[in-house]
Design an enzyme around this catalytic site. Structure first.
Site, PDB file in Angstrom:
ATOM      1  N   ARG B 294      46.557  37.871  33.249  1.00  0.00           N
ATOM      2  CA  ARG B 294      47.475  38.957  33.100  1.00  0.00           C
ATOM      3  C   ARG B 294      47.176  39.612  31.620  1.00  0.00           C
ATOM      4  O   ARG B 294      46.787  40.846  31.599  1.00  0.00           O
ATOM      5  CB  ARG B 294      48.792  38.491  33.244  1.00  0.00           C
ATOM      6  CG  ARG B 294      49.112  38.498  34.878  1.00  0.00           C
ATOM      7  CD  ARG B 294      50.566  38.095  35.243  1.00  0.00           C
ATOM      8  NE  ARG B 294      50.866  38.101  36.571  1.00  0.00           N
ATOM      9  CZ  ARG B 294      51.737  37.810  37.207  1.00  0.00           C
ATOM     10  NH1 ARG B 294      53.070  37.675  36.632  1.00  0.00           N
ATOM     11  NH2 ARG B 294      51.896  38.088  38.745  1.00  0.00           N
ATOM     12  N   TYR B 426      45.557  44.553  40.463  1.00  0.00           N
ATOM     13  CA  TYR B 426      45.430  43.090  40.744  1.00  0.00           C
ATOM     14  C   TYR B 426      46.204  42.199  39.689  1.00  0.00           C
ATOM     15  O   TYR B 426      46.669  42.528  38.703  1.00  0.00           O
ATOM     16  CB  TYR B 426      43.956  42.686  40.898  1.00  0.00           C
ATOM     17  CG  TYR B 426      42.823  43.059  39.883  1.00  0.00           C
ATOM     18  CD1 TYR B 426      43.197  43.059  38.515  1.00  0.00           C
ATOM     19  CD2 TYR B 426      41.737  43.232  40.374  1.00  0.00           C
ATOM     20  CE1 TYR B 426      42.149  43.377  37.583  1.00  0.00           C
ATOM     21  CE2 TYR B 426      40.611  43.436  39.455  1.00  0.00           C
ATOM     22  CZ  TYR B 426      40.646  43.616  38.155  1.00  0.00           C
ATOM     23  OH  TYR B 426      39.889  43.580  37.079  1.00  0.00           O
ATOM     24  N   GLU B 427      46.031  41.159  39.941  1.00  0.00           N
ATOM     25  CA  GLU B 427      46.821  39.943  39.107  1.00  0.00           C
ATOM     26  C   GLU B 427      48.442  40.036  39.148  1.00  0.00           C
ATOM     27  O   GLU B 427      49.224  39.973  38.169  1.00  0.00           O
ATOM     28  CB  GLU B 427      46.333  39.946  37.671  1.00  0.00           C
ATOM     29  CG  GLU B 427      45.008  39.293  37.492  1.00  0.00           C
ATOM     30  CD  GLU B 427      44.719  37.974  38.258  1.00  0.00           C
ATOM     31  OE1 GLU B 427      43.781  37.883  38.865  1.00  0.00           O
ATOM     32  OE2 GLU B 427      45.558  37.008  38.247  1.00  0.00           O
ATOM     33  N   GLY B 428      48.732  40.484  40.203  1.00  0.00           N
ATOM     34  CA  GLY B 428      50.310  41.077  40.234  1.00  0.00           C
ATOM     35  C   GLY B 428      50.513  42.647  39.866  1.00  0.00           C
ATOM     36  O   GLY B 428      49.870  42.929  38.815  1.00  0.00           O
TER      37      GLY B 428
END
Lengths: 565, 565
Positions: B294, B426-428
């Site tokens: 993140r 992406y990645e949350g």
């Protein structure tokens, strides 16, 4: 989910926010009865939903292309165009003398909204023609009008605008295209133009180019520019497309979006042209065309916002996440709901401003009243810039609502954002719109601005009893806007640095007024959306007006050297 | 204009804003001397400018493709990857036991910033491997570590994360992939995963997939999920890639951007895998990987912002408009200057937050102090969401600065915006980051938040004499942030609806603190940029905090039925 024209939304706007009724009360637009308005809207919606929307994806996947000097358009675009033309949609607001329906621009604006949502790339073609019709109606000689207008209005031929050259973008005055008198009243046009939208196609019998060029005795800068009509095929004695003119598309651009709309570099190599308007009077004629087009471009943004919103809402109500048993649609999540409410509330605000502008243009035409004209002039850059900014912001939120699928092209969410992006740039970048607002549009000493602010405060007053929690913030915002306006009037040197923020603050507050009117006229849903807008989106005006007050010093203090350090 | 790594900017950040010196004073990072830092930065810059940046356009024009089940990468990417791996860049922060350089993550973060600006699509490959290295270092068995880590650190093999399934995106707990024990300590993994970044390539000897799946006795939801290591080729006794495992890319996605990075749908058909971490402990292990990633993704946004800014500035200083004699570069126009100052000021703010987060992660590792860990945990979602939002906003402003050319793909301005768009997802998604911030990261009763706010006020106090006009608004903003934080703590039901606004307000104010520190430490240019930020960008925090205070009611009042009306 297929696009569905927002008929009930447009009806509500026309009846309760824009106040289209007053148009029907003028002699000029007496034919715009409620029945006619309804018939036009439903018929246009059928065209948009059934014919145009299905073409949108194909336009993206199969771009227009240049083959041996000829533009080949995207699959189905020819039939789509024919349906638009045959339905009489291009000339909806054009003078009946030339075959137009003579209906209000307001109605044409609502139709353009729907068409933009259905298929922006194709809709752009008749939009350009509509601008050309407007310019020719005002500035062309009777002979040119008689020859060209009926064919443009019917859609037999289409029109383009040729302003930009490689070295002359926002700075039109730097153009180099030349016009040499041929001695027979016509001119030989030579030069290269870029970003020519729908410069050519394979479905109209002729393409009529409006080209800015300089006569031999034209002064440098914008004052020496003239406007010429330069057809692809020279009409013969019967007005049929005859000999090929000396012009051609050199290449098509590879663009971020709007792949279905061919954008060309055009070469004019001594092409025969006819003067439109007086010598060296090209900018005035061009502005007629551009002002019409600017509202039209703002509406493009709104149409795309509508389409992007519909698709995101559909996704959010069918996509399930966040419950182990898969029961919860993502629209139940507060952050997703927030994005969707933002999308809907801003689309509403931008649409209200555009229709307000259209009504003012119609009323100016119907009454000849200069106040209506000034109102329209003031609202035009706001409608253009805010409509297209909202179009892009809503499409971008639509991507976010889709999560990972938003980045995958097959959903179409990304296409909306790619397509609509250029609307913030063409017909004058949104920065140019803002400069127009704080420059030319405040040059009346702020009269038009103050009149609008008065109206906003009037709405706030009227709502004070029924919607006190919404009326008060709107009143306060309007007062801040009035102060900021007066500040710009007394400090002209600060205008450019605050222009973009000022335009957006004005739009935010006009949007709040429209929402409040909707809350007063509509059901609980309208009131809840108005509350969302006024509580969560309107507050942005405060930081924007802080920027306006900050003035030029804070911006220009950061030098080019600082930037490159 | 070719990309140039922002060396002097990164030096200034490390020395005067992030305070990298304190890392060198710890035993753990004693090797991170100023000389080492300088050598690493200059060497990385050479790689980025000379090798990686020239690949960026090719990656866009010639996407990775799937041919007969094999991924073919973009032209030059194999050599670019080899240069990254051979330079030791993948293992810069990895444990020396496995061949890593053991340098601070802060330094790796600065390098990732430069690589992202040079070629995001390729940089994404080692970023995924770095996350995997982190996860294996913490959670894998010694055997797996010894076999895989040296090969991942050297770049001989690369790594992927496999979380998402068609029905399980942000809701990971809904996944269906299964893991059956084979009786020999290994497992047969079966399932289909989507959005698998760099799922395959033609330049590493093996691809190591980290796959979330459920054991037969795994509970529903996230608690029953385990993490497995599933290599493309099963290593033989000597650790060489041997037999092909039962997994394959089914298709590559057609994406808005990042065309050079293959994103696959992966099928696992009884593929052999090894458990990483305890049974049903997959989420914890995955979070190790994701937290690292993140921050890395936030930095991707910053790198692209830098590249987009450089190109826009170059265009604005060479493009001439608005003077008849063509003398005025468009950077002289206030509205263009405003956009460029905005781009630079926000890139600075986002970079400062990311490096602050990296320093906290390093200090947590070096000292074992839980306060540093809590600080890093709090800053991670802010660094991710604000870094990527700024990346996209700056790239979008870059398009606008280019005017019409911004919409033409050959300038590359649009590519920056297309490529960086996915980093907000992406990645949350950034909405998930905001929920993490107001949920898990406020679950300490606001301790980490208040500690940061104390620091912001400390900076404001220190600057009160030297920079009163900047210190006072920062102090006021910090106080508002404190109140809003306390409000969320007492009204947990309002957190989700205010999450996105709260995260951005926190970032805005952290950014102002970083600018103020820069103004105190740097030259007049730093102070002028700080003034621009604090006067024109910081005020946004007020409307954001209004949104935070508005709570859930205003958002959820707009029902799904209202939205579809």
């Amino acid at each position: 989910m297929p696009y569905r024209s927002p008929l009930s939304e447009l009806r509500f706007h026309l009846d309760h926010v824009a106040g289209v009724q007053r148009l029907g009360q003028t002699a000029r637009f007496a034919e715009a009865t409620p029945d006619t308005v309804e018939a036009v809207l439903t018929e246009a919606a059928r065209l948009c939903d059934d014919v145009l929307a299905p073409l949108n994806r194909a336009g993206d996947l199969h771009p227009a292309r240049l083959e041996n000097g000829v533009v080949r358009t995207s699959p189905g675009f020819d039939a789509g165009y024919r349906a638009i033309a045959d339905g009489g949609w291009i000339g909806l607001a054009a003078d009946p003398r030339w075959g137009g329906a003579g209906l209000p621009l307001t109605l044409a604006t609502a139709v353009n909204d729907m068409m933009s949502g259905a298929c922006l790339a194709l809709q752009l073609n008749p939009l350009m023609t509509q601008g050309q019709i407007e310019a020719l109606q005002h500035h062309a000689s009777p002979d040119l009008q008689a020859l060209y207008l009926p064919r443009l209005v019917s859609g037999e031929w289409s029109g383009t605008m040729n302003l930009t050259e490689a070295q002359a973008g926002s700075d039109v005055g730097a153009l180099r295209a030349r016009a040499e008198p041929l001695g027979d009243g016509t001119y030989a046009i030579t030069g290269e133009k870029i970003y020519i939208t729908w410069a050519d196609n394979d479905f109209t019998g002729n393409v009529v180019h409006m080209v800015l060029a300089r006569l031999p005795d034209g002064a440098p800068g914008t004052k020496g520019i003239s406007l010429f009509l330069v057809p692809k095929f020279l009409p013969d004695g019967q007005g049929r497309p005859g000999e090929r003119n000396a012009l051609r598309p050199l290449k098509l651009e590879h663009k971020l979006g709007l792949h279905g709309s061919p954008t060309a570099v055009m070469a004019y190599e001594g092409a025969k042209g006819w003067l439109v308007g007086p010598p060296h009077g090209g900018m005035a004629a061009m502005f007629t065309m551009m002002n019409n087009a600017r509202l039209g471009v703002g509406v493009q943004g709104i149409g795309v916002a509508e389409a992007a919103f519909q698709q995101a809402l559909d996704w959010a109500t069918t996509r399930r996440q966040g419950r182990t048993d898969g029961s919860g649609a993502i629209v139940e999540h507060a952050d997703v709901r927030r994005m969707l409410a933002h999308m809907k509330a801003d689309t509403f605000a931008a649409r209200a401003i555009a229709l307000d502008c259209a009504v003012a243009l119609d009323m100016a035409q119907a009454t000849g009243d200069a106040q209506w004209a000034a109102r329209a002039a003031f609202l035009t850059p706001i409608a253009k810039a805010f409509g297209t900014d909202v179009g892009h912001e809503v499409a971008d939120l639509g991507i976010q609502v889709h999560g990972g699928m938003g980045f995958i092209e097959e959903t179409g969410a990304a296409q909306f954002a790619r397509d609509v992006r250029v609307t913030r740039i063409y017909e004058g970048t949104n920065g140019i719109q803002a400069l127009d607002l704080v420059g030319r549009k405040l040059s009346d000493g702020g009269e038009a601005a103050h009149r609008l602010i008065d109206e906003i405060e009037k709405t706030a007053s009227e709502a004070r009893l029924s919607h006190p929690a919404l009326a008060e913030p709107l009143w306060q915002a309007a007062e801040s806007l009035r102060e900021a306006t007066d500040g710009l009037l007394t400090r002209p040197g600060d205008r450019a640095a605050g222009a973009t923020a000022y335009l957006r603050a004005f739009a935010r507050i006009l949007g709040a007024r429209a929402h409040l009117r909707a809350a007063m006229a509509g059901d609980g849903g309208r009131a809840r959306l108005a509350a969302f807008y006024i509580r969560r989106l309107l507050p942005e005006h405060a930081s924007l007006l802080t920027e306006v007050r900050d003035g030029a010093e804070g911006v220009l203090a950061v030098t080019p050297t600082d930037l490159s350090a």
